[in-house]
Design an enzyme around this catalytic site. Structure first.
Site, PDB file in Angstrom:
ATOM      1  N   ASP A  29     -37.675  25.894  24.465  1.00 40.01           N
ATOM      2  CA  ASP A  29     -36.998  24.879  23.661  1.00 40.01           C
ATOM      3  C   ASP A  29     -35.916  25.553  22.832  1.00 40.01           C
ATOM      4  O   ASP A  29     -35.816  26.780  22.788  1.00 40.01           O
ATOM      5  CB  ASP A  29     -37.986  24.114  22.758  1.00 40.01           C
ATOM      6  CG  ASP A  29     -38.950  25.058  22.039  1.00 40.01           C
ATOM      7  OD1 ASP A  29     -38.502  26.130  21.589  1.00 40.01           O
ATOM      8  OD2 ASP A  29     -40.127  24.717  21.930  1.00 40.01           O
ATOM      9  N   ASP A  52     -33.906  25.632  18.999  1.00 39.01           N
ATOM     10  CA  ASP A  52     -33.973  25.279  17.584  1.00 39.01           C
ATOM     11  C   ASP A  52     -32.614  25.491  16.928  1.00 39.01           C
ATOM     12  O   ASP A  52     -31.830  26.349  17.349  1.00 39.01           O
ATOM     13  CB  ASP A  52     -35.017  26.138  16.864  1.00 39.01           C
ATOM     14  CG  ASP A  52     -36.422  25.923  17.406  1.00 39.01           C
ATOM     15  OD1 ASP A  52     -36.671  24.850  17.993  1.00 39.01           O
ATOM     16  OD2 ASP A  52     -37.261  26.830  17.257  1.00 39.01           O
ATOM     17  N   ASP A  87     -39.923  36.214  10.481  1.00 41.04           N
ATOM     18  CA  ASP A  87     -40.995  37.189  10.677  1.00 41.04           C
ATOM     19  C   ASP A  87     -40.558  38.463  11.383  1.00 41.04           C
ATOM     20  O   ASP A  87     -40.720  39.562  10.844  1.00 41.04           O
ATOM     21  CB  ASP A  87     -42.181  36.540  11.405  1.00 41.04           C
ATOM     22  CG  ASP A  87     -41.768  35.769  12.652  1.00 41.04           C
ATOM     23  OD1 ASP A  87     -40.598  35.861  13.075  1.00 41.04           O
ATOM     24  OD2 ASP A  87     -42.630  35.066  13.222  1.00 41.04           O
TER      25      ASP A  87
END
Length: 442
Positions: A51, A53, A134
């Site tokens: 996907d 983002d 992260d």
């Protein structure tokens, strides 16, 4: 330090047109917007993104003003889901690193007493957003208008060396969100990356903090770890970092059936066949269930089945405190376990019912794992394999003779005469003729 490069090898044809359209519409509305995160990482690694983002300086409420079909989701991390044609594009607002003690502009604390992030809706700039992500390989931004990659954390260098490295102080980052430990395992397994030594050394001291994560969130991570086609590699890494025992009560002798179940699931994912978490849960918890239940060979009567159900309930209830198992998957596990002793009982009535059971195929697949693990004889697996293609009459003839013979009901007949002689006895005495069927007491 920000570096920008147009020599990245990303092909626009491999991007989602809808995601690019979202970026362009946000920019037309006066906001900054970029493709970000896993989709850019995967494109740079030569993989097809699952996907796409978008990151922007528009707030979720601003995004809702720009697009006609938007749904705002999340509490801890509020984002906007923008529907473009039949695709959902996830749009998040730039955030910044949360400091201990919360933020002076907010009335509630953002960190728990142990340093775990409770709320993550403190907005910031793009460079602040990059440093609060992260891993360095997830902190890359792509500008689809000028075709350039924005790199604030040396993510491009780590992509080139295939290194997985936490941004900032590793222990603090894992303390903020211990699920990052499992994400590190997942990315290393999925993308074939090696962990940076600083990241690797921080895992062991922080792994106990996974106990503070809500069980429902750990179930989501369980799905991502083991149902994406790289479950065996993820399991090996969990074993390497002594994380398995934190998630499951898995004895050392229970690893074989788990590894076989994961290999089977990985193969099905690669063949685009359906998979279910219930099958893996049945394997992970199988030996714990065996330890609590009666021996399978003894499970014949109703009483032993009650003990079997009680053992299954106890195992699943205990697991809920670590990984929340949705009810439908719990029922699946129970049925697969419950059919195992029935698959070992080859009687005419039992075989017919088992073949018609809605979970027969899953239970058969589980039986074949037990065959591979040398838990049951290979002949039993072969018998059930053949049973699925046999005609019913042929199948009944192939039942083991000593198991297929039914116990004959003792006929009870009315006693006649003062001496209690039965009609059947008289019949034998008079030449062996049996009494009429109507004389038998029902």
């Amino acid at each position: 330090m920000l570096t920008q490069t147009a020599e990245h090898g990303i092909d626009r044809e491999h991007m989602s047109e809808n995601a690019v359209a979202v970026v362009e519409m946000l920019r037309d509305a006066g906001f900054a917007a970029y493709l970000v995160g896993g989709c850019i990482r995967d494109l740079l690694l030569g993989r097809t993104p699952k996907d796409f983002d978008v990151a922007t300086d528009a707030t979720p409420e601003d995004v809702r003003e720009v697009f006609p079909r938007v749904r705002l989701v999340g509490r801890r991390f509020r984002i906007a889901h923008v529907r473009m044609r039949r695709e959902i594009i996830e749009v998040s607002t730039f955030r910044r690193t949360i400091v201990d003690g919360g933020d002076t502009r907010e009335h509630r604390p953002h960190l728990s007493e142990h340093g775990v992030i409770l709320h993550d809706n403190v907005y910031g700039t793009i460079d602040e957003d990059a440093f609060r992500r992260d891993f360095t390989v997830n902190a890359l931004y792509y500008d689809p208008v000028e075709h350039r990659v924005l790199d604030y954390c040396d993510g491009m260098a780590d992509i080139a060396s295939r290194t997985l490295r936490l941004i900032g102080d590793p222990r603090r980052r894992l303390r903020e969100d211990p699920v990052r430990i499992l994400r590190a395992i997942r990315f290393a397994a999925k993308l074939d990356l090696k962990m940076h030594p600083d990241t690797e050394n921080a895992i062991a001291p922080m792994c106990e903090m996974l106990a503070a994560i809500p069980p429902a969130r750990l179930f989501d991570e369980f799905l991502k770890l083991f149902l994406a086609g790289h479950g065996v590699r993820a399991f090996d890494l969990l074993q390497q970092y002594d994380l398995t025992e934190i998630l499951f009560p898995l004895p050392s002798h229970g690893e074989d059936i788990v590894r076989l179940a994961l290999a089977s699931t990985d193969a099905r994912v690669k063949q685009t066949k359906p998979v279910t978490p219930g099958f893996l849960l049945a394997a992970f918890l199988w030996h714990e269930y065996l330890d609590r239940s009666p021996p399978l060979a003894a499970l014949n009567g109703d009483g032993s089945r009650d003990e079997q159900d009680a053992a299954a309930s106890a195992v699943l209830a205990a697991q809920q405190s670590t990984i929340a198992i949705p009810r439908r998957h719990g029922y699946f596990v129970r049925e697969v376990w419950g059919l195992q002793p029935r698959l070992e009982r080859l009687t005419a009535g039992n075989v017919a019912k088992v073949l018609e059971h809605r979970r027969f195929r899953a239970a058969y697949d589980f039986l074949m794992l037990r065959v591979e693990a040398e838990d049951v004889p290979a002949e039993l697996g072969d018998w059930w394999t053949d049973a699925q293609v046999q005609e019913p009459e042929e199948l009944m003839q192939k039942l083991p003779l000593e198991r297929s013979r039914r116990r004959r009901r003792r006929r009870r007949y009315r006693r006649n005469g003062a001496n209690g002689t039965t009609e059947s006895a008289r019949a034998v005495a008079n030449g062996g003729a049996r009494p009429p069927q109507g004389d038998a007491v029902p």
